[in-house]
Design a protein around this motif. Sequence first.
Motif, PDB file in Angstrom:
ATOM      1  N   LEU A  84       0.825  -1.206   0.000  1.00 34.18           N
ATOM      2  CA  LEU A  84       0.000   0.000   0.000  1.00 34.18           C
ATOM      3  C   LEU A  84       0.863   1.261   0.000  1.00 34.18           C
ATOM      4  O   LEU A  84       0.607   2.208  -0.744  1.00 34.18           O
ATOM      5  N   LYS A  85       1.897   1.248   0.824  1.00 34.32           N
ATOM      6  CA  LYS A  85       2.775   2.425   0.885  1.00 34.32           C
ATOM      7  C   LYS A  85       3.519   2.626  -0.430  1.00 34.32           C
ATOM      8  O   LYS A  85       3.710   3.762  -0.875  1.00 34.32           O
ATOM      9  N   SER A  86       3.924   1.536  -1.062  1.00 38.85           N
ATOM     10  CA  SER A  86       4.647   1.656  -2.324  1.00 38.85           C
ATOM     11  C   SER A  86       3.768   2.227  -3.428  1.00 38.85           C
ATOM     12  O   SER A  86       4.253   2.813  -4.396  1.00 38.85           O
ATOM     13  N   GLY A  87       2.446   2.047  -3.295  1.00 38.38           N
ATOM     14  CA  GLY A  87       1.516   2.570  -4.292  1.00 38.38           C
ATOM     15  C   GLY A  87       0.931   3.915  -3.931  1.00 38.38           C
ATOM     16  O   GLY A  87      -0.015   4.372  -4.577  1.00 38.38           O
ATOM     17  N   ASP A  88       1.506   4.570  -2.889  1.00 37.85           N
ATOM     18  CA  ASP A  88       1.061   5.906  -2.487  1.00 37.85           C
ATOM     19  C   ASP A  88      -0.401   5.892  -2.043  1.00 37.85           C
ATOM     20  O   ASP A  88      -1.136   6.861  -2.259  1.00 37.85           O
ATOM     21  N   GLN A  89      -0.825   4.774  -1.429  1.00 37.56           N
ATOM     22  CA  GLN A  89      -2.176   4.715  -0.887  1.00 37.56           C
ATOM     23  C   GLN A  89      -2.231   5.521   0.415  1.00 37.56           C
ATOM     24  O   GLN A  89      -1.204   5.785   1.045  1.00 37.56           O
ATOM     25  N   ILE A  90      -3.421   5.923   0.833  1.00 37.48           N
ATOM     26  CA  ILE A  90      -3.559   6.912   1.900  1.00 37.48           C
ATOM     27  C   ILE A  90      -4.256   6.301   3.114  1.00 37.48           C
ATOM     28  O   ILE A  90      -5.420   5.885   3.026  1.00 37.48           O
ATOM     29  N   PRO A  91      -3.591   6.234   4.272  1.00 36.69           N
ATOM     30  CA  PRO A  91      -4.235   5.683   5.462  1.00 36.69           C
ATOM     31  C   PRO A  91      -5.256   6.653   6.045  1.00 36.69           C
ATOM     32  O   PRO A  91      -5.073   7.870   6.022  1.00 36.69           O
ATOM     33  N   VAL A  92      -6.346   6.091   6.550  1.00 33.60           N
ATOM     34  CA  VAL A  92      -7.407   6.885   7.180  1.00 33.60           C
ATOM     35  C   VAL A  92      -7.406   6.577   8.673  1.00 33.60           C
ATOM     36  O   VAL A  92      -7.519   5.426   9.082  1.00 33.60           O
ATOM     37  N   TYR A  93      -7.278   7.634   9.478  1.00 33.58           N
ATOM     38  CA  TYR A  93      -7.242   7.493  10.931  1.00 33.58           C
ATOM     39  C   TYR A  93      -8.570   7.977  11.497  1.00 33.58           C
ATOM     40  O   TYR A  93      -8.711   9.133  11.899  1.00 33.58           O
ATOM     41  N   ARG A  94      -9.556   7.104  11.511  1.00 31.45           N
ATOM     42  CA  ARG A  94     -10.883   7.490  11.975  1.00 31.45           C
ATOM     43  C   ARG A  94     -10.888   7.698  13.488  1.00 31.45           C
ATOM     44  O   ARG A  94     -10.283   6.942  14.239  1.00 31.45           O
ATOM     45  N   GLY A  95     -11.610   8.726  13.906  1.00 31.89           N
ATOM     46  CA  GLY A  95     -11.809   8.949  15.327  1.00 31.89           C
ATOM     47  C   GLY A  95     -10.575   9.387  16.074  1.00 31.89           C
ATOM     48  O   GLY A  95     -10.494   9.250  17.297  1.00 31.89           O
ATOM     49  N   THR A  96      -9.552   9.922  15.365  1.00 29.43           N
ATOM     50  CA  THR A  96      -8.332  10.383  16.015  1.00 29.43           C
ATOM     51  C   THR A  96      -8.026  11.807  15.563  1.00 29.43           C
ATOM     52  O   THR A  96      -8.674  12.356  14.668  1.00 29.43           O
ATOM     53  N   SER A  97      -7.006  12.393  16.187  1.00 31.27           N
ATOM     54  CA  SER A  97      -6.605  13.749  15.822  1.00 31.27           C
ATOM     55  C   SER A  97      -6.013  13.805  14.420  1.00 31.27           C
ATOM     56  O   SER A  97      -5.857  14.877  13.837  1.00 31.27           O
ATOM     57  N   LYS A 100      -8.178  14.175   9.854  1.00 27.83           N
ATOM     58  CA  LYS A 100      -8.217  15.136   8.753  1.00 27.83           C
ATOM     59  C   LYS A 100      -6.998  15.018   7.845  1.00 27.83           C
ATOM     60  O   LYS A 100      -7.021  15.476   6.699  1.00 27.83           O
ATOM     61  N   ASP A 101      -5.927  14.381   8.343  1.00 28.73           N
ATOM     62  CA  ASP A 101      -4.690  14.304   7.559  1.00 28.73           C
ATOM     63  C   ASP A 101      -4.890  13.582   6.234  1.00 28.73           C
ATOM     64  O   ASP A 101      -4.279  13.935   5.219  1.00 28.73           O
ATOM     65  N   SER A 102      -5.738  12.534   6.250  1.00 28.76           N
ATOM     66  CA  SER A 102      -5.942  11.757   5.032  1.00 28.76           C
ATOM     67  C   SER A 102      -6.575  12.607   3.934  1.00 28.76           C
ATOM     68  O   SER A 102      -6.170  12.536   2.770  1.00 28.76           O
ATOM     69  N   LEU A 103      -7.557  13.437   4.292  1.00 29.43           N
ATOM     70  CA  LEU A 103      -8.191  14.296   3.287  1.00 29.43           C
ATOM     71  C   LEU A 103      -7.249  15.403   2.829  1.00 29.43           C
ATOM     72  O   LEU A 103      -7.265  15.805   1.660  1.00 29.43           O
ATOM     73  N   ASP A 104      -6.413  15.888   3.751  1.00 30.93           N
ATOM     74  CA  ASP A 104      -5.438  16.912   3.368  1.00 30.93           C
ATOM     75  C   ASP A 104      -4.463  16.362   2.328  1.00 30.93           C
ATOM     76  O   ASP A 104      -4.148  17.029   1.334  1.00 30.93           O
ATOM     77  N   TYR A 105      -3.980  15.138   2.560  1.00 32.49           N
ATOM     78  CA  TYR A 105      -3.044  14.563   1.592  1.00 32.49           C
ATOM     79  C   TYR A 105      -3.758  14.207   0.290  1.00 32.49           C
ATOM     80  O   TYR A 105      -3.179  14.327  -0.795  1.00 32.49           O
ATOM     81  N   ALA A 106      -5.013  13.786   0.393  1.00 34.11           N
ATOM     82  CA  ALA A 106      -5.782  13.487  -0.819  1.00 34.11           C
ATOM     83  C   ALA A 106      -5.892  14.734  -1.701  1.00 34.11           C
ATOM     84  O   ALA A 106      -5.842  14.636  -2.935  1.00 34.11           O
ATOM     85  N   ARG A 107      -6.009  15.892  -1.086  1.00 33.23           N
ATOM     86  CA  ARG A 107      -6.063  17.134  -1.875  1.00 33.23           C
ATOM     87  C   ARG A 107      -4.743  17.378  -2.597  1.00 33.23           C
ATOM     88  O   ARG A 107      -4.725  17.864  -3.736  1.00 33.23           O
ATOM     89  N   VAL A 108      -3.632  17.037  -1.958  1.00 33.36           N
ATOM     90  CA  VAL A 108      -2.324  17.167  -2.601  1.00 33.36           C
ATOM     91  C   VAL A 108      -2.267  16.270  -3.838  1.00 33.36           C
ATOM     92  O   VAL A 108      -1.789  16.679  -4.907  1.00 33.36           O
ATOM     93  N   VAL A 109      -2.766  15.041  -3.692  1.00 32.48           N
ATOM     94  CA  VAL A 109      -2.785  14.096  -4.808  1.00 32.48           C
ATOM     95  C   VAL A 109      -3.623  14.643  -5.961  1.00 32.48           C
ATOM     96  O   VAL A 109      -3.218  14.591  -7.132  1.00 32.48           O
ATOM     97  N   LEU A 110      -4.784  15.193  -5.641  1.00 32.16           N
ATOM     98  CA  LEU A 110      -5.658  15.746  -6.674  1.00 32.16           C
ATOM     99  C   LEU A 110      -5.030  16.965  -7.342  1.00 32.16           C
ATOM    100  O   LEU A 110      -5.099  17.127  -8.568  1.00 32.16           O
TER     101      LEU A 110
END
Length: 245
Positions: A84-97, A100-110
């Motif tokens: 997953l990491k080698s394919g630049d997949q994005i981990p989602v940390y539900r219910g933690t501080s 929001k990081d996953s959506l922030d990085y997803a915006r970088v990808v877009l």
Amino acid sequence: MATRPNWAFRTVVNLVRPLATLLLKRSWSGQEHLPTDRGFIAVSNHVSYVDPLTFGHYLYNSGHPPRFLAKKELFEIPVVGRVLKSGDQIPVYRGTSQAKDSLDYARVVLDRGDMIAMFPEGTLTRDPNMWPMVARTGAARLALESGAPVIPVAQWGAHLVLPPYSKKPDLFPRKPMVVRAGPAIDLDDLRGKPIDTELLRIATDRIMATLTAMVADIRGETPPEHPFDMRAHQAPKTDNAEGAS
């Protein structure tokens, strides 16, 4: 132009693709709806643990290496996590501080012109007849914050290989697998407005209504009038349960 995955991820893909071809009778269509000049969000329904493979296979073969938002636990599995990491997949940390990081990085990808693949429901549908259910609002938030188009990709057939929550695959004979992309979902009337809970729910329900209509067309069946709402079917917590959580 999509960013080319690294050699490790391409190696895994080249190993998996022949297996998918062997097990599935593919019926793919709608690739012309996948943008080639900008980043976009592809959303799909979720009925089987095989869905990420079929969804990803369709996107990859269409010239769009997928970047999935996947639950962080998958990244902690030794071999799977490295892939997953080698394919630049994005981990989602539900219910933690870090949620929001996953959506922030997803915006970088877009923003760099790549695409994001998402299952808006966030888990396998709980609908007893495997229709799309009420979804989480992450895909809608990402779309409204980034301005990226949302492309619906309906699929049907993965459950024949591996039924929901089953650990026993049925590999032969080959199973029919339909994957179909549609035009971008119209969210223009919602863009540029303050993003609040109501707006996210409107956008999310529109996304899921589109996917449901596409799945209904593939299945040749009529979906339920109201989508299954997992929240409404959750048993209320008792005092003891709250104390143990």
